[in-house]
Design a protein around this motif. Structure first.
Motif, PDB file in Angstrom:
ATOM      1  N   PHE A  36       0.863  -1.164   0.000  1.00 53.26           N
ATOM      2  CA  PHE A  36       0.000   0.000   0.000  1.00 53.26           C
ATOM      3  C   PHE A  36       0.906   1.222   0.000  1.00 53.26           C
ATOM      4  CE2 PHE A  36      -4.360  -1.499   1.122  1.00 53.26           C
ATOM      5  CZ  PHE A  36      -4.080  -2.851   1.244  1.00 53.26           C
ATOM      6  N   ARG A  37       0.328   2.355  -0.304  1.00 53.30           N
ATOM      7  CA  ARG A  37       1.105   3.591  -0.223  1.00 53.30           C
ATOM      8  C   ARG A  37       0.228   4.716   0.304  1.00 53.30           C
ATOM      9  NH1 ARG A  37       1.933   4.910  -6.715  1.00 53.30           N
ATOM     10  NH2 ARG A  37      -0.239   5.496  -7.166  1.00 53.30           N
ATOM     11  N   GLN A  38       0.902   5.681   0.900  1.00 58.56           N
ATOM     12  CA  GLN A  38       0.182   6.822   1.453  1.00 58.56           C
ATOM     13  C   GLN A  38       0.959   8.090   1.161  1.00 58.56           C
ATOM     14  OE1 GLN A  38      -0.820   6.490   5.618  1.00 58.56           O
ATOM     15  NE2 GLN A  38      -2.483   7.961   5.391  1.00 58.56           N
ATOM     16  N   ARG A  44      -4.399   5.916   2.728  1.00 62.89           N
ATOM     17  CA  ARG A  44      -3.538   4.816   2.295  1.00 62.89           C
ATOM     18  C   ARG A  44      -4.285   4.014   1.227  1.00 62.89           C
ATOM     19  NH1 ARG A  44      -0.307   1.648   6.913  1.00 62.89           N
ATOM     20  NH2 ARG A  44       0.008   3.842   7.414  1.00 62.89           N
ATOM     21  N   GLU A  45      -3.597   3.740   0.128  1.00 58.57           N
ATOM     22  CA  GLU A  45      -4.241   3.051  -0.978  1.00 58.57           C
ATOM     23  C   GLU A  45      -3.481   1.793  -1.381  1.00 58.57           C
ATOM     24  OE1 GLU A  45      -4.344   5.269  -4.609  1.00 58.57           O
ATOM     25  OE2 GLU A  45      -2.184   5.645  -4.630  1.00 58.57           O
ATOM     26  N   PHE A  46      -4.230   0.840  -1.901  1.00 55.41           N
ATOM     27  CA  PHE A  46      -3.656  -0.414  -2.364  1.00 55.41           C
ATOM     28  C   PHE A  46      -2.833  -0.190  -3.627  1.00 55.41           C
ATOM     29  CE2 PHE A  46      -3.181  -4.781  -3.263  1.00 55.41           C
ATOM     30  CZ  PHE A  46      -3.494  -5.014  -4.589  1.00 55.41           C
ATOM     31  N   VAL A  47      -1.688  -0.855  -3.708  1.00 56.23           N
ATOM     32  CA  VAL A  47      -0.824  -0.760  -4.878  1.00 56.23           C
ATOM     33  C   VAL A  47      -0.756  -2.106  -5.605  1.00 56.23           C
ATOM     34  CG1 VAL A  47       1.525  -0.344  -5.687  1.00 56.23           C
ATOM     35  CG2 VAL A  47       0.578   1.051  -3.843  1.00 56.23           C
ATOM     36  N   ALA A  48      -0.359  -3.137  -4.896  1.00 53.10           N
ATOM     37  CA  ALA A  48      -0.211  -4.451  -5.514  1.00 53.10           C
ATOM     38  C   ALA A  48      -0.203  -5.529  -4.447  1.00 53.10           C
ATOM     39  CB  ALA A  48       1.076  -4.521  -6.328  1.00 53.10           C
ATOM     40  N   GLY A  49      -0.627  -6.725  -4.817  1.00 53.39           N
ATOM     41  CA  GLY A  49      -0.629  -7.832  -3.871  1.00 53.39           C
ATOM     42  C   GLY A  49      -0.499  -9.156  -4.576  1.00 53.39           C
ATOM     43  N   ILE A  50      -0.127 -10.174  -3.830  1.00 50.59           N
ATOM     44  CA  ILE A  50       0.016 -11.508  -4.388  1.00 50.59           C
ATOM     45  C   ILE A  50      -0.410 -12.537  -3.360  1.00 50.59           C
ATOM     46  CG2 ILE A  50       2.455 -11.671  -3.702  1.00 50.59           C
ATOM     47  CD1 ILE A  50       2.932 -13.222  -6.341  1.00 50.59           C
ATOM     48  N   ARG A  51      -1.181 -13.512  -3.796  1.00 46.55           N
ATOM     49  CA  ARG A  51      -1.573 -14.616  -2.924  1.00 46.55           C
ATOM     50  C   ARG A  51      -0.451 -15.625  -2.900  1.00 46.55           C
ATOM     51  NH1 ARG A  51      -5.341 -13.188   0.347  1.00 46.55           N
ATOM     52  NH2 ARG A  51      -5.293 -15.397   0.922  1.00 46.55           N
ATOM     53  N   TRP A  52      -0.022 -16.045  -1.708  1.00 42.44           N
ATOM     54  CA  TRP A  52       1.113 -16.949  -1.633  1.00 42.44           C
ATOM     55  C   TRP A  52       0.790 -18.321  -2.202  1.00 42.44           C
ATOM     56  CZ3 TRP A  52       4.995 -14.052  -1.016  1.00 42.44           C
ATOM     57  CH2 TRP A  52       6.264 -14.620  -0.850  1.00 42.44           C
ATOM     58  N   SER A  53      -0.422 -18.761  -1.979  1.00 42.80           N
ATOM     59  CA  SER A  53      -0.825 -20.047  -2.523  1.00 42.80           C
ATOM     60  C   SER A  53      -1.442 -19.820  -3.892  1.00 42.80           C
ATOM     61  CB  SER A  53      -1.839 -20.716  -1.591  1.00 42.80           C
ATOM     62  OG  SER A  53      -2.299 -21.930  -2.143  1.00 42.80           O
TER      63      SER A  53
END
Length: 121
Positions: A36-38, A44-53
Motif C-alpha cells: 500500500f502507499r500513502q 492509504r491506498e492499495f498498490v499491488a498484492g500476491i496470494r502466496w498459494s
C-alpha cells in the motif's frame, strides 16, 4: 508475523525502484503479501498484492503496466518492481500481510514499517 521492508529512495521521473518485503514468523499457506502507499494528505491506498498459494497477482489501476509484483518462495519475500515512476507515485510505501481475501486497508492483519519513495520531476 513480522514484515521487513527494504528499498525505496529518490529517483527522477521515468526511473525505476525496487521494494522488497520479507515475512517472518508463523505464517500459513493461505495468505497474501502486498503493498500500500500513502501520500501526504491522502488515504492509504492499495498498490499491488500476491496470494502466496497459487501466486495470483493484483495490481491497482494506477500501477498496471508500470509496476510488477513477484515472490520468492524460498526467502518468503515479495518484491515490487516500479518502472516509469512519476511524481504522483511519491508516497510512503507499506508492506502488508493478510489472511483475508480482499486487499483493503482496514482488512490487513500485519503491517511493515513504511519506506519512502520520492519521484522528482
Amino acid at each position: 508475523v513480522q514484515l521487513q521492508a527494504s528499498g525505496g529512495g529518490l529517483v527522477q521521473a521515468g526511473g525505476s525502484l525496487r521494494l522488497s518485503c520479507a515475512a517472518s514468523g508463523r505464517t500459513f499457506s493461505s495468505y497474501g503479501l502486498g503493498w500500500f502507499r500513502q501520500a501526504p494528505g491522502k488515504e492509504r491506498e492499495f498498490v499491488a498484492g500476491i496470494r502466496w498459494s497459487g501466486g495470483v497477482k493484483y495490481l491497482s489501476d494506477s500501477t498496471k503496466g508500470r509496476f510488477t509484483i513477484s515472490r520468492d518462495n524460498a526467502k518468503n519475500t515479495v518484491s515490487l518492481q516500479m518502472n516509469s515512476l512519476q511524481p504522483e507515485d511519491t508516497a510512503v510505501y507499506y508492506c502488508a500481510f493478510t489472511y483475508g481475501s480482499k486487499w483493503d486497508y482496514h482488512g490487513m492483519d500485519y503491517w511493515g514499517k513504511g519506506t519512502q519513495v520520492t519521484v522528482s520531476s
